[in-house]
Enzyme design. Structure first.
Site, PDB file in Angstrom:
ATOM      1  N   GLY A  63       0.825  -1.204   0.000  1.00 36.31           N
ATOM      2  CA  GLY A  63       0.000   0.000   0.000  1.00 36.31           C
ATOM      3  C   GLY A  63       0.851   1.241   0.000  1.00 36.31           C
TER       4      GLY A  63
ATOM      5  N   VAL B  58       4.693   0.894   1.022  1.00 35.12           N
ATOM      6  CA  VAL B  58       5.013  -0.210   1.923  1.00 35.12           C
ATOM      7  C   VAL B  58       5.048  -1.505   1.127  1.00 35.12           C
ATOM      8  CG1 VAL B  58       4.369  -1.412   4.026  1.00 35.12           C
ATOM      9  CG2 VAL B  58       3.828   0.999   3.776  1.00 35.12           C
TER      10      VAL B  58
ATOM     11  N   ASP C  42      -0.703  11.562  14.021  1.00 36.89           N
ATOM     12  CA  ASP C  42      -1.441  11.072  12.858  1.00 36.89           C
ATOM     13  C   ASP C  42      -2.169   9.781  13.198  1.00 36.89           C
ATOM     14  OD1 ASP C  42      -2.406  11.214  10.308  1.00 36.89           O
ATOM     15  OD2 ASP C  42      -0.636  10.345   9.356  1.00 36.89           O
TER      16      ASP C  42
END
Ligand SMILES: *[C@@H]1O[C@H](CO)[C@@H](O)[C@H](O)[C@H]1NC(C)=O
Ligand SMILES: *[C@@H]1O[C@H](CO)[C@@H](O)[C@H](O)[C@H]1NC(C)=O
Ligand SMILES: *[C@@H]1O[C@H](CO)[C@@H](O)[C@H](O)[C@H]1NC(C)=O
Ligand SMILES: *[C@@H]1O[C@H](CO)[C@@H](O)[C@H](O)[C@H]1NC(C)=O
Ligand SMILES: *[C@@H]1O[C@H](CO)[C@@H](O)[C@H](O)[C@H]1NC(C)=O
Ligand SMILES: *[C@@H]1O[C@H](CO)[C@@H](O)[C@H](O)[C@H]1NC(C)=O
Ligand SMILES: *[C@@H]1O[C@H](CO)[C@@H](O)[C@H](O)[C@H]1NC(C)=O
Ligand SMILES: *[C@@H]1O[C@H](CO)[C@@H](O)[C@H](O)[C@H]1NC(C)=O
Ligand SMILES: *[C@@H]1O[C@H](CO)[C@@H](O)[C@H](O)[C@H]1NC(C)=O
Length: 826
Positions: A514, A521, A632
């Site tokens: 992804g 990744v 995040d």
């Protein structure tokens, strides 16, 4: 254990010549080793205890906690050898512990002077609060002596701590010598009144930690102990006493504060379900807590993204620059050369969210306003700083410092403002920076409104983006990590680029898992069979190779069952990569926002996930050695292991990238917008409480199965947070629960989680709970305060930029620097 105690009560009532109750001793009566007094509500017991038969002590312990937990000891330095000891009221009306009934050798005695009183009128009673009191029968309201005035290592709720100015009585804590020896140990936790009252932790005669002065809400250096959600604090500072009383809002919860044998002050609650004491808070725990860790005129900031936690105050420079360079801050700083701060146009720079310096040599005036305070400080050239003595009334009272400023600690939120005297030139310089900040703030607001307008105008577009994002932003998946042993420090590996290239088959598309916020990744197979996930960083980290490795090493040491494990990194030929363990399961968003996979997560699992994320975040914020703000937190950054345990990923990225780049990056990721706290969206200020906000959004998403910025539902114009709030307010909160749960859930547990979620997304940072409070509230069925209405930007998107200001939050600059914000001049 419980049964044994019942038995003892029976024995007591038969053998001891007590008339009616078993919570009192009267004159002529005595308590032998083996007898017990039990308070009327059965909360506390008093009797002899001790592990070895030749060291017996009279003490008070919880009667309803199976684990023997002693809260007070009488003859702590003078144990009784054998079981011959007795507790009685002697002929002078004093409570006394005798080694035996015959010789009547005194092991311990109270000091009630009784020249004019009749000894036989005295009675001692163990109250249900844990207080053992001595009084005269005729005057029950006049307590002659009470154990609460002579604490050992424990403070119980309703127990006063501090100094009685009339009698000179000082109620402080001293540790036990060791786990089995209640003798006076080497740690002391005591209040001091010099200057402005504060509390010190001593080891023998050296100061090792300081709470800071009272801000009106709590101790300046302990902002996480806010008295709102769980605990109450009542502070008195008047002509007769300075004292503090800790309490707990829900009195059915058993809680205590204890100074333990290793010199740690712990706040604990008894967890009935787990039958153990659970720590809520403890101090000291990080290097910045160590008294004077950074020397005079410097600030200690553990959230500092630079590697060294000490920094000189504005207008000051390192005293010994070589030592400072070698990261030894203990020598402190000096005012810069040729700086004129006496009648030369000087002024004050604000340091926000700090523990104010040692107040031992300050002056305090409780009735003075902040403006007057500034004038007072300005008038006296030896005044180096001032602060408000009570921030709760919007800043009243005045504390002024003369000379050295010692032991300042930086927080990301809470604590208080300190105003530091600087020269005219520094004033101009910081004022310029501050204007820069204002500009940044303006841009932030504009960007925020623009974002809202864009969102409002492009519903259809967003829908498409969302669907696509669900596919793309899978993030990495990382293998289940069984070794949950936090103490196990496996050295991190520096991987060779060839190894990684081979493992990922030259970063083939087939191995691509992804695209995350920081790069792509890839899945990889090492030759030894281990499966890894490789994050190939697309954003340049701005750091040199060595710094990058250092940072990764530090972060890899953070280990917690709810954090994804970082195995190592690879830095070669301009590439920077992070290597994680691979997990076959995907991230949380692939489950909760998916119609079919969502049903795999029943309520029990979802609750566990919420709880796990909270624990992981608590570890990052408070319990890890590096204090880390995630910045995040979102569903795609929570991975699930084989047993569906949540693991937070992408933590510590701010350290790797540096704050600004990180922010630039998260801003670019549109989806993250829904997790942004108002103060971050508008002012760019990030704190631990912004993470709490993101956690709140995530929590609501897990319960409802909807994305915060999703528009797929009927209520098209509403964001999730506003939608949940509206229904919750109308007592229809259960309508928001994910239909996939099919009604099979504990309604009260779900409501509680929704309630906690709404507390976390409140517009003002000070109103939001800390992660430790969140964890506590998840585990205990206490009453929760009513949440305030969420900020309008998260309620509806039909609002223009005007609505933004309604959610404006108090915030200063980023935690990256020293949080210097406003500037005062003449
Ligand atoms: C205490 O004991 C003494 C001797 O046993 C007795 O004379 C006295 O009356 C007792 N006092 C009370 C208050 O019971
Ligand atoms: C307790 O008394 C016994 C017998 O007199 C003696 O042997 C022992 O050393 C004593 N223990 C302590 C701790 O004083
Ligand atoms: C009682 O007073 C004496 C002398 O003032 C002192 O040495 C002793 O420690 C006191 N005892 C207690 C239990 O406070
Ligand atoms: C503290 O005092 C105790 C008893 O006086 C002594 O044994 C110990 O070594 C001291 N510790 C330190 C760190 O000075
Ligand atoms: C100080 O506060 C205590 C506790 O509230 C109170 O009992 C006492 O009367 C006060 N003293 C003065 C001088 O106001
Ligand atoms: C004291 O408390 C700290 C923090 O809870 C804990 O890590 C430590 O083991 C405790 N020390 C002892 C001797 O119990
Ligand atoms: C405290 O400040 C008030 C208001 O400025 C002033 O009237 C008072 O004299 C000051 N008290 C002391 C002790 O300086
Ligand atoms: C300034 O404050 C210091 C410390 O309180 C005091 O000793 C000194 O007299 C003051 N100077 C003036 C000019 O008021
Ligand atoms: C601080 O100010 C508030 C509001 O005026 C007041 O209620 C509180 O008692 C003050 N606290 C102290 C410690 O003076």
């Amino acid at each position: 254990m419980c049964q044994k105690k019942e038995l003892l009560i029976v024995i007591v009532s038969f053998l001891v010549p007590f008339c009616s109750s078993i919570d009192t001793i009267s004159f002529n009566q005595s308590l032998k080793d083996g007898d017990l007094l039990i308070s009327s509500g059965k909360s506390f017991a008093l009797g002899f205890f001790g592990n070895s038969p030749d060291k017996r002590y009279v003490g008070i312990w919880y009667n309803n906690v199976p684990e023997l937990t002693v809260v007070w000891v009488a003859n702590r330095d003078n144990p009784v050898n054998g079981t011959s000891g007795i507790l009685t009221i002697d002929s002078t009306g004093n409570l006394v512990v005798h080694l035996d009934a015959e010789t009547k050798t005194v092991a311990w005695r109270t000091n009630v002077s009784s020249a004019t009183k009749r000894a036989d009128s005295y009675t001692a009673k163990l109250e249900d609060s844990g207080n053992f009191i001595l009084f005269q029968d005729s005057k029950m309201d006049v307590t002659e002596w009470q154990s609460f005035d002579y604490p050992t290592n424990t403070l119980l709720p309703s127990m006063k701590y501090g100094i009685d100015k009339r009698t000179g009585l000082n109620r402080f804590l001293t540790s036990w010598k060791s786990l089995n020896d209640p003798g006076t140990g080497e740690y002391r936790y005591t209040m001091e009144l010099n200057g402005t009252p504060q509390v010190f932790l001593y080891k023998n005669s050296s100061r090792i930690w300081r709470t800071g002065s009272w801000t009106g809400h709590g101790w300046s250096g302990v902002p996480e102990m806010s008295p709102r959600f769980i605990f109450s604090l009542s502070y008195v500072d008047n002509d007769t006493e300075v004292s503090l009383t800790y309490g707990i809002h829900d009195s059915s919860i058993i809680s205590r504060m204890v100074l333990n044998e290793s010199g740690i002050v712990n706040r604990l609650t008894w967890q009935e379900s787990e039958q153990k004491w659970v720590q809520f808070w403890s101090a000291p725990k990080d290097p910045c807590d160590n008294y004077e860790h950074c020397g005079a005129f410097s600030n200690c900031n553990l959230f500092n993204l630079a590697e060294f936690e000490c920094s000189c105050l504005p207008g000051y420079e390192p005293k010994l620059s070589r030592q400072w360079f070698l990261r030894d801050g203990s020598h402190g700083c000096l005012r810069k050369k040729n700086e004129e701060v006496c009648n030369n146009g000087e002024g004050f720079v604000t340091l926000s969210h700090v523990k104010v310096p040692d107040t031992g040599a300050t002056r305090m005036n409780k009735s003075m306003g902040l403006k007057e305070c500034e004038e007072l400080c300005l008038k006296n050239c030896s005044c180096t700083a001032y602060a408000s003595a009570n921030i709760s009334a919007g800043g009243s009272g005045c504390i002024t410092w003369y000379g050295e400023l010692i032991d300042i600690k930086q927080f990301t939120d809470g604590a208080q403002d300190l105003y530091i005297r600087v020269s005219a030139s520094d004033l101009a310089q910081f004022s310029k920076n501050s204007r820069g900040h204002n500009r940044k703030r303006m841009i932030g607001i504009l960007a925020g409104s623009a974002a809202a307008i864009i969102l409002a105008l492009s519903l259809a577009c967003c829908l498409v983006i969302n669907i696509r994002r669900n596919d793309n932003e899978r993030s990495e998946s990382i293998a289940s990590y069984d070794g949950m042993d936090e103490s196990k420090h496996t050295e991190i590996s520096i991987f060779d680029l060839t190894t990684i290239t081979n493992a990922t088959d030259k970063f083939s598309d087939a191995n691509k898992l992804g695209e995350g916020g920081f790069g792509s990744v890839y899945k990889g197979h090492l030759t030894d069979g281990q499966v890894i996930a490789v994050k190939r960083l697309s954003v340049t980290s701005g750091q040199g190779t060595e710094e990058f490795k250092n940072e990764v090493t530090l972060i890899a040491r953070l280990q917690h069952r709810n954090l994804v494990r970082l195995l190592g990194c690879c830095v070669q030929r301009g590439e920077k990569m992070l290597v994680y363990e691979y997990m076959p399961n995907k991230s949380l968003d692939s489950f909760i926002f998916d119609k079919t996979k969502g049903s795999l997560l029943d309520w029990g699992k979802r609750f566990e996930i919420i709880h796990g994320i909270a624990r992981g975040m608590l570890y990052l914020h408070q319990d890890s050695r590096l204090r880390i703000i995630h910045r995040d937190l979102k569903a795609s950054n929570v991975l699930l292991d084989a047993s569906m345990q949540p693991k937070i990923s992408d933590f510590g990225m701010a350290r790797i990238f540096g704050g600004d780049q990180m922010e630039a990056n998260t801003n670019r990721v549109v989806g993250t917008y829904g997790y942004m706290s108002p103060e971050y969206a508008m002012v760019g200020h990030f704190s631990a409480k912004s993470d709490v906000f993101s956690f709140g959004v995530l929590c609501l998403e897990i319960i409802t199965g909807r994305k915060n910025n999703s528009h797929k539902d009927q209520e098209k114009s509403r964001h999730l947070v506003g939608y949940v709030w509206d229904l919750w307010k109308d007592e229809k909160a259960l309508d928001v629960v994910d239909p996939l749960l099919g009604g099979s859930y504990e309604a009260c547990e779900v409501l509680r989680c929704i309630h906690i979620g709404l507390l976390c997304v409140q517009p003002f940072t000070d109103d939001r709970p800390t992660m430790s409070e969140v964890v506590f509230m998840l585990c205990n069925e206490t009453n929760l305060p009513f949440p305030k209405q969420p900020s309008l930007i998260f309620r509806s998107e039909n609002h223009s930029s005007v609505t933004h200001s309604s959610s404006a939050s108090i915030a200063t600059s980023s935690v990256n620097d020293m949080s210097i914000s406003t500037v005062h001049g003449r």
